[in-house]
Scaffold this active site. Structure first.
Site: not given
Ligand SMILES: NC(=O)c1ccc[n+]([C@@H]2O[C@H](COP(=O)([O-])OP(=O)(O)OC[C@H]3O[C@@H](n4cnc5c(N)ncnc54)[C@H](O)[C@@H]3O)[C@@H](O)[C@H]2O)c1
Length: 317
Positions: A149, A170, A182, A220
């Protein structure tokens, strides 16, 4: 003139040969890394639209929870989509789930995948380490994409030798509901990679928009400064500006937004908002829109992170 014409014909035919040889990649097999909120959603919609998916996370326990979450979400979709035909709904759920396998070892599953979508925690070092490793094991044609993000796609892609096959994808939360994706191009992203990703998002039933690798991309970049401005307006409350309740009401009733800025901040998570604004402030400290906020910082220090902890700007207990 004849020379010019011949040259023209030659150049047109050679360029059309070139573009014909640059065939887009039709993504059939997707590897999603990170089975959290976003990764599970991406795996779900990819499988539901006919792709073969491998979902990767750190432990079998996390993956079991991810698959359970996906199944529950699919059941909700099926209930609506196949309201008249529950049997077809059950088949849809079973077929979609059967298209998703799981793994705890990303390097061992990327050898024949068309696309890797990374959705691990928002940490540049971890994302770099992951992609550097996968770069060695993935097939030559495999496209890498990050769902970050707030990090620069270029700084993630730099860990690999395939910047031409690297871009941002994204997605928005909740992934099965939100129509937008995106597609972020870094300067090195090839046209073939970009077009392949645009096509992929369309096969998911999403609406792609294109953006360069600029902080916050489109949504964002507009949304976060708006949320921060709302906090600044609230911080000036002692000077008589407005209460958070009135700001929320004003934006819902006056601007037609479904949620007020403080409701949205609590929903997104105050730690996430702070992480994003602090990151942008580091890149461009003079930008008045990227200034940190004392009240946001205070709430995060007190672990009042919004809905997920029961309290943020509002109380939820
Ligand atoms: N939450 C949101 O609203 C949102 C929206 C758009 C983008 N994002 C982006 O998406 C990404 C994930 O966000 P999220 O909210 O799903 O996070 P989350 O914490 O729910 O999930 C992340 C997952 O990644 C796993 N993980 C961490 N390191 C790892 C590795 N080396 N190999 C494999 N798995 C690994 C963790 O165990 C966890 O299950 C981030 O980059 C975030 O910025 C989030």
């Amino acid at each position: 003139m004849a020379f010019v014409t011949r040259q023209f014909v030659r150049s047109v035919s050679s360029s059309s040969t070139a573009s014909a040889s640059v065939k887009k990649i039709i993504v059939k097999h997707v590897t999603v890394i990170g089975g959290g909120l976003m990764g599970s959603g991406i795996a779900q919609i990819a499988a539901a639209t006919g792709h073969t998916v491998v979902l990767v996370d750190q432990t079998e326990d996390i993956l079991a929870k991810s698959k359970k979450g996906i199944e529950e979400s699919l059941r909700k979709v099926a209930k609506k989509k196949f309201a008249e035909d529950p049997k077809a709904g059950d088949e849809f759920v079973a077929k979609t789930l059967s298209s998703i396998t799981t793994s705890t070892d990303a390097a061992s599953v990327v050898h024949s995948t068309d696309l890797v979508v990374e959705a691990i925690v928002e940490n540049l070092q971890l994302k770099n380490e992951l992609f550097k490793r996968l770069d060695k094991f993935a097939a030559e044609h495999t496209i890498f994409a990050s769902n970050t993000s707030s990090l620069q796609i270029t700084s993630i892609a730099n860990a690999t030798t395939r910047q031409d096959r690297f871009a941002g994808l994204h997605f928005f939360n909740p992934v099965p509901m939100m129509k937008l994706v995106e597609v972020i191009k870094i300067p090195m992203t090839s046209q073939k990679t970009f077009e392949s990703l645009v096509d992929f998002t369309k096969t998911l039933g999403k609406h792609p928009v294109s953006c360069k690798d600029t902080p916050g991309f489109i949504v964002n970049r507009l949304l976060i400064p708006y949320l921060m401005e709302a906090i600044r307006l609230y911080e000036r409350v002692s000077d008589g500006d407005a209460s958070k309740e009135d700001i929320d009401t004003a934006m819902k009733l006056g601007a037609g937004y479904p949620m007020g800025p403080f409701e949205l901040l609590d929903y997104v998570g105050l730690d996430t908002a702070k992480f994003i604004i602090d990151g942008w402030h580091e890149i461009d400290a003079k930008n008045s829109l990227f200034q940190p906020s004392p009240s946001l910082n205070k709430l995060v220090t007190e672990n009042k992170l919004g809905k997920k902890t029961g309290e943020g700007f509002y109380k939820y207990k």
